[in-house]
Design an enzyme around this catalytic site. Structure first.
Site, PDB file in Angstrom:
ATOM      1  CG  LEU A 462      38.193  36.856  43.345  1.00 41.88           C
ATOM      2  CD1 LEU A 462      38.374  38.118  44.422  1.00 41.88           C
ATOM      3  CD2 LEU A 462      37.283  37.159  42.407  1.00 41.88           C
ATOM      4  CD  GLU A 463      41.021  31.713  39.095  1.00 42.32           C
ATOM      5  OE1 GLU A 463      39.969  31.471  38.486  1.00 42.32           O
ATOM      6  OE2 GLU A 463      42.224  31.664  38.981  1.00 42.32           O
TER       7      GLU A 463
END
Ligand SMILES: *[C@@H]1O[C@H](CO)[C@@H](O)[C@H](O)[C@H]1NC(C)=O
Ligand SMILES: *[C@@H]1O[C@H](CO)[C@@H](O)[C@H](O)[C@H]1NC(C)=O
Ligand SMILES: *[C@@H]1O[C@H](CO)[C@@H](O)[C@H](O)[C@H]1NC(C)=O
Ligand SMILES: *[C@@H]1O[C@H](CO)[C@@H](O)[C@H](O)[C@H]1NC(C)=O
Ligand SMILES: *[C@@H]1O[C@H](CO)[C@@H](O)[C@H](O)[C@H]1NC(C)=O
Length: 557
Positions: A462-463
């Site tokens: 996600l990051e």
């Protein structure tokens, strides 16, 4: 809180004169020691008699105070009574060494005592070999005692007295003769004549300056004795002169650091007071409005670098705290004065263009340096909260490296604000939005790549996606890859493989990378936002990505 204080009481009992109840110890005489040339007549004056109104030979006899001398030879720690002989004898306030021998060197204790009272003081004696004495000319006789000074104004007359000749006369049992020399010859001509023990200079000329030597010969109870003294003769005028800063000399200063402005000056021997001082824009330091920034390194006394025959070279250092560009416009002057003259010199200042130090060396160091001069601080141009957002695979080998090494150095040593989402704060739910928001509020996304990094559905993925999107959308975010352990490219997630071309990879190289001066940290600093390390505030690092919906753990190193 309990505080324990131990008080030690030291009772000093003299080792000297064991039978006595108590002896007042005046320590070592403050006037400094006595130097005598080996083979010359020498003597020690008991410093207890320095103030005749307190102790004098007559009064001590009345009080039956017996003077006793002790000797503490160099390297020994027990003093012994001086063994008197034909050579070593006591004469009222003096201990005579006729002549002095090398073994006489050491501390002497002069003690006065009667049945009810005792007092003592120590004095140091150094017996010098002729070759230990510094001489201007080879033909000059060696002299152990500091020269005395005499000023005779140009083309006038004056009388030179031979120091200590009266002492010799008192000791002598026969005639005392004095022989003068100047520049290795007898100074006898129409302008200079010996009169008794003294030398009369009728007309002072340039060539009559310099050291004069008087050699005293006398006899005492069959012993033939001799000693030599010197007198330095000068004439006026003697102007003071500034040696540093030179007329066209440039002093370099560094902005934002303390500047030391050094002034050295020569004060030729002169029987008058002298002064050296700094002014800033014509004002003495104590008259300055912002005087706390300007100080002299030694407040009351200037440092005498050398004193040759009374000619002093003196140094005065002006310390300017936190030198600023506007200080370059100020007039920093060093001034000197004595009875004969005055001189002032302005220190020409130039800002230092510091070349990279050896430690920074080539390549990266230079890059960091140039950036620190010309780079802009992103903090002034964006509204981001964090310098670095660190993305990494949770529960991995890299975790310790991230939480302790990477974060510790970035926050504590380099002063960056670091954001790390803690693995414990990762439920499902709204996580996406939160992650995106924190990544977007960071200037750099630091991705620690590892085999397990960014597996499907992980926080790291996600990051990473947030970061790559942020870069692509021009959101002033840059992604930097850090490799802790070598890994094969096929192990990288698709997103990373795709992005790799555009991303910088900084490799950790084990112990080699631990030092802050290593390539790893330099490389990383090049990629991270600009920080002037000297101006960092330690608190910066503790700004963490807090959010009400997340539990955030703090790690300490
Ligand atoms: C010697 O000492 C006595 C008593 O301490 C004092 O009265 C006398 O003036 C002293 N003599 C000298 C020459 O100072
Ligand atoms: C010993 O010397 C002290 C101090 O000078 C003096 O006061 C005292 O009277 C002397 N004692 C004797 C016995 O002379
Ligand atoms: C220095 O000057 C003082 C008084 O001004 C004088 O008493 C002294 O003798 C002088 N010393 C020398 C070495 O000329
Ligand atoms: C000492 O000096 C006097 C007068 O100058 C002289 O007559 C005498 O012979 C000298 N004595 C010695 C031993 O040199
Ligand atoms: C400072 O020194 C320069 C000579 O270097 C001189 O011209 C100037 O007048 C001095 N300024 C002051 C205030 O003394």
């Amino acid at each position: 809180v309990c505080v324990c204080v131990c008080v030690c009481v030291c009772v000093c009992v003299c080792g000297v004169g064991g039978g006595l109840p108590m002896c007042y110890d005046w320590g070592e005489a403050s006037e400094g020691g006595v130097s005598v040339l080996e083979g010359e007549a020498g003597w020690l004056f008991c410093p207890l008699f320095s103030h005749p109104s307190v102790y004098n030979y007559t009064s001590t006899r009345k009080d039956r105070l017996k003077p006793v001398w002790y000797h503490l030879p160099e390297g020994h720690d027990v003093e012994q009574p001086v063994q008197y002989s034909l050579r070593v004898s006591r004469d009222r306030e003096h201990l005579l060494l006729l002549p002095a021998a090398a073994a006489d060197t050491g501390q002497y204790i002069c003690m006065l005592s009667n049945q009810t009272f005792c007092i003592k003081i120590a004095i140091r004696l150094k017996v010098l070999r002729p070759d230990e004495v510094v001489r201007d000319e080879n033909c000059d006789p060696p002299v152990a005692v500091a020269p005395s000074q005499k000023i005779i104004p140009f083309q006038t007359g004056g009388l030179l007295d031979c120091p200590d000749v009266e002492e010799a006369r008192k000791m002598a049992t026969g005639n005392t003769t004095v022989t003068w020399t100047h520049k290795c010859t007898s100074p006898s001509n129409i302008h200079r004549q010996q009169r008794g023990a003294s030398l009369q200079i009728h007309v002072m000329l340039n060539t009559y300056q310099g050291p004069y030597f008087c050699s005293v010969n006398y006899e005492r109870e069959g012993l033939k004795l001799q000693f030599t003294r010197s007198v330095i003769v000068n004439f006026l005028p003697k102007l003071p002169s500034i040696h540093h800063p030179g007329k066209d000399q440039i002093t370099t200063v560094k902005r934002n650091s303390d500047a030391r402005l050094v002034c050295t000056a020569l004060f030729p021997y002169l029987n008058s007071s002298w002064d050296i001082w700094w002014t800033v824009d014509g004002k003495r330091l104590d008259k300055l409005f912002d005087q706390h920034r300007f100080s002299r390194t030694s407040r009351w006394r200037e440092e005498t670098l050398k004193n040759e025959h009374g000619d002093r070279t003196v140094e005065s250092v002006l310390l300017v705290q936190d030198f600023q560009s506007q200080d370059l416009k100020r007039e920093f002057n060093c001034s000197v004065r004595n009875a004969r003259g005055f001189e002032t010199r302005r220190a020409q200042l130039e800002e230092e263009v510091s070349l990279p130090s050896l430690e920074l060396g080539c390549g990266l160091g230079l890059l960091l340096l140039y950036r620190s001069w010309f780079g802009t601080d992103e903090r002034h141009t964006d509204d981001k909260e964090y310098d670095v957002y660190i993305s990494y695979a949770r529960n991995s080998e890299e975790e310790h490296f991230v939480l302790f090494t990477l974060r510790g150095v970035l926050e504590n040593e380099l002063g960056f604000s670091v954001c790390i989402f803690d693995r414990d704060s990762l439920p499902g739910g709204t996580i996406t939005d939160e992650t995106l928001s924190f990544v977007a509020r960071s200037r750099r996304l630091l991705v620690v790549v590892s085999p397990g990094y960014a597996s499907r559905g992980s926080q790291a993925l996600l990051e990473l996606q947030a970061g790559i999107d942020g870069m692509a959308l021009g959101g002033h975010l840059r992604v930097i890859l850090v490799q802790y352990k070598p890994i094969q490219r096929q192990c990288w997630v698709r997103e990373l493989r795709r992005a790799r071309v555009a991303l910088v990879l900084v490799r950790w190289q084990g112990d080699k990378s631990r030092e802050l001066t290593s390539r790893f940290w330099k490389r990383l600093r090049v990629e991270l936002p600009l920080r002037r390390v000297s101006m960092l505030s330690r608190e910066k690092g503790s700004a963490l990505c807090h959010d009400s919906s997340f539990v955030f753990l703090q790690y300490f190193i």
